[in-house]
Design a protein around this motif. Sequence first.
Motif, PDB file in Angstrom:
ATOM      1  N   PRO A   1     168.696 -52.489  42.820  1.00 27.62           N
ATOM      2  CA  PRO A   1     168.796 -51.317  41.938  1.00 27.62           C
ATOM      3  C   PRO A   1     170.183 -51.214  41.310  1.00 27.62           C
ATOM      4  O   PRO A   1     171.205 -51.318  41.992  1.00 27.62           O
ATOM      5  CB  PRO A   1     168.531 -50.148  42.884  1.00 27.62           C
ATOM      6  N   GLY A   2     170.211 -51.051  39.993  1.00 23.20           N
ATOM      7  CA  GLY A   2     171.467 -50.887  39.278  1.00 23.20           C
ATOM      8  C   GLY A   2     172.245 -52.173  39.057  1.00 23.20           C
ATOM      9  O   GLY A   2     173.369 -52.121  38.538  1.00 23.20           O
TER      10      GLY A   2
ATOM     11  N   GLU B   1     172.501 -55.973  52.219  1.00 27.04           N
ATOM     12  CA  GLU B   1     172.794 -56.319  50.817  1.00 27.04           C
ATOM     13  C   GLU B   1     171.819 -57.337  50.243  1.00 27.04           C
ATOM     14  O   GLU B   1     171.874 -57.633  49.051  1.00 27.04           O
ATOM     15  CB  GLU B   1     174.237 -56.833  50.666  1.00 27.04           C
ATOM     16  N   ASP B   2     170.929 -57.873  51.063  1.00 25.37           N
ATOM     17  CA  ASP B   2     169.867 -58.741  50.549  1.00 25.37           C
ATOM     18  C   ASP B   2     168.682 -57.928  50.011  1.00 25.37           C
ATOM     19  O   ASP B   2     167.752 -58.505  49.437  1.00 25.37           O
ATOM     20  CB  ASP B   2     169.357 -59.675  51.646  1.00 25.37           C
TER      21      ASP B   2
ATOM     22  N   THR C   1     163.226 -55.386  51.799  1.00 24.41           N
ATOM     23  CA  THR C   1     164.097 -54.305  52.227  1.00 24.41           C
ATOM     24  C   THR C   1     164.635 -54.628  53.612  1.00 24.41           C
ATOM     25  O   THR C   1     163.855 -54.869  54.542  1.00 24.41           O
ATOM     26  CB  THR C   1     163.356 -52.968  52.260  1.00 24.41           C
ATOM     27  N   VAL C   2     165.959 -54.638  53.724  1.00 19.37           N
ATOM     28  CA  VAL C   2     166.608 -54.913  55.000  1.00 19.37           C
ATOM     29  C   VAL C   2     167.293 -53.627  55.456  1.00 19.37           C
ATOM     30  O   VAL C   2     168.276 -53.187  54.849  1.00 19.37           O
ATOM     31  CB  VAL C   2     167.634 -56.058  54.886  1.00 19.37           C
ATOM     32  N   SER C   3     166.754 -53.050  56.499  1.00 20.98           N
ATOM     33  CA  SER C   3     167.256 -51.749  56.936  1.00 20.98           C
ATOM     34  C   SER C   3     166.885 -51.508  58.389  1.00 20.98           C
ATOM     35  O   SER C   3     165.829 -51.951  58.849  1.00 20.98           O
ATOM     36  CB  SER C   3     166.674 -50.636  56.062  1.00 20.98           C
TER      37      SER C   3
END
Length: 121
Positions: free
Chosen positions: A41-42, A88-89, A118-120
């Motif tokens: 995003p962004g 950050e991936d 999504t890495v979280s």
Amino acid sequence: QVQLVESGGGLVQPGGSLRLSCAASGSISRIYVMGWYRQAPGKQRELVAQITSGGNTNYADSVKGRFTISRDNAKNTVYLQMNSLKPEDTAVYYCNTIAVGGGRTSPNHYWGQGTQVTVSS
């Protein structure tokens, strides 16, 4: 036309692994390069990894040593094994190919629809 269908995205904890797959189909004469790009995003879309029909590979510095790209030429399929994933991936990962197809005589870029990683925790 050349179609790319991706699979394998999802939610994973930091340090975990995911494997993405992308199969090319349609009116294909020749595939030169297959690869993966990502867009967070962004941010602008960036190259993650590429592999030629001869097996030569190219990786972004940020993923070297953690990601491995491979290819099955007989199946027109490319894989991205992602290990030691970091927050950050997190991005939408897009499959890309440079191929001759769709009735054309010169190579063109073709894109998949994208798959979310999504890495979280």
